[in-house]
Design an enzyme around this catalytic site. Structure first.
Site, PDB file in Angstrom:
ATOM      1  N   TYR A   1     -12.450  -0.561 -12.375  1.00  0.00           N
ATOM      2  CA  TYR A   1     -12.577   0.014 -13.546  1.00  0.00           C
ATOM      3  C   TYR A   1     -13.537  -0.405 -14.269  1.00  0.00           C
ATOM      4  O   TYR A   1     -14.811   0.815 -14.604  1.00  0.00           O
ATOM      5  CB  TYR A   1     -11.788   0.720 -14.574  1.00  0.00           C
TER       6      TYR A   1
ATOM      7  N   LYS B   1     -18.343   1.237 -14.838  1.00  0.00           N
ATOM      8  CA  LYS B   1     -18.849   1.644 -15.837  1.00  0.00           C
ATOM      9  C   LYS B   1     -20.203   0.910 -16.372  1.00  0.00           C
ATOM     10  O   LYS B   1     -20.827   0.725 -17.113  1.00  0.00           O
ATOM     11  CB  LYS B   1     -17.388   1.393 -16.967  1.00  0.00           C
TER      12      LYS B   1
ATOM     13  N   ASN C   1     -18.644  12.185 -20.408  1.00  0.00           N
ATOM     14  CA  ASN C   1     -16.676  11.699 -20.123  1.00  0.00           C
ATOM     15  C   ASN C   1     -16.516  11.511 -19.131  1.00  0.00           C
ATOM     16  O   ASN C   1     -15.385  10.630 -19.912  1.00  0.00           O
ATOM     17  CB  ASN C   1     -16.676  12.292 -21.441  1.00  0.00           C
TER      18      ASN C   1
END
Length: 250
Positions: A150, A154, A87
């Site tokens: 970002y 991801k 995570n």
């Protein structure tokens, strides 16, 4: 009997937000949970909140040596891993013209390399029915200004999830991706500050983008993680699950 009695889990980035909620849910469900994070005081508070079955191990997931230490702690306790939730992640507002090498290295170092190292270092400890859960982001399906680094970091995680599901299937290990939408976490509050908005106003604007017209809660992501970590999802691997209030679905 709790659904995770006798199980052992690792949750990275567990100092706050989604990771903290997942660690607490797993502990509440009976698991022995190892929490990692870079902020020692917050991490220890999260472990205390999760209860006596939780162990805080400070760690920067972008550093292989730190993860080696985490695995040594787990191994030293005579444990193997039934669930791994990769995570840990971060992001900043950096458009194409302004993005720096340092921001690139930090974002991909924690989000992408950190996910790779977490799963890679876990491999010797994974049981034959282990569940690996990666955290994606709805930003990979949108062109959100300033979120390029970002989102790209991801997107790599989603791709890795597919490949790892294929590679680990012969061992009986499942790999899935949870993709949260707007979730009310401290990271979102910091993003609001970067945008010069109050947290309340920022939450309102993000929540209005979903058909449910609200922000999600970390506990709602944790509930899905608990399902994917458990036996009821035993025939699910390589999949992506959205917890986005319908943001990308409707």
């Amino acid at each position: 009997m709790h659904p995770m009695d006798g199980k052992t889990a690792l949750v990275t980035g567990a100092s706050s937000g989604i990771g903290r909620a997942v660690a607490k849910r797993f502990a509440d469900d009976g698991a022995r949970v190892y929490l990692t994070g870079r902020r020692k005081d917050e991490l220890e508070a999260a472990a205390e909140e999760a209860g006596p079955g939780a162990v805080a191990v400070p760690c920067d997931v972008s550093r292989a040596a730190d993860l080696d230490h985490v695995m040594d702690v787990i191994r030293g306790d005579g444990r193997r891993l039934d669930a791994v939730v990769a995570n840990a992640g971060l992001g900043s507002l950096a458009g194409l013209a302004d993005a720096t090498e340092e921001e690139f290295d930090l974002t991909f170092g924690v989000n992408t390399k950190g996910t790779l190292l977490t799963v890679q270092k876990s491999l010797p400890l994974l049981t034959g029915t282990a569940s690996v859960i990666l955290l994606g982001s709805t930003t990979i399906y949108q062109g959100v200004e300033g979120m390029g680094l970002y989102a790209a970091s991801k997107a790599a995680i989603r791709s890795l999830g597919r490949t790892w599901a294929a590679e680990l299937a012969p061992r009986g290990i499942r790999v899935n991706v949870i993709t949260p939408g707007p979730i009310a976490t401290p990271a979102i509050a910091r993003l609001a500050e970067m945008n010069g908005q109050s947290t309340e106003a920022f939450h309102g604007a993000l929540g209005a983008q979903t058909p449910l017209n609200r922000m999600g809660r970390p506990e709602e992501v944790a509930a899905l993680a608990a399902f994917l970590a458990g036996p009821e999802s035993s025939f699910i691997t390589g999949a992506e699950y959205f917890v986005d209030g319908g943001q990308l679905q409707v």
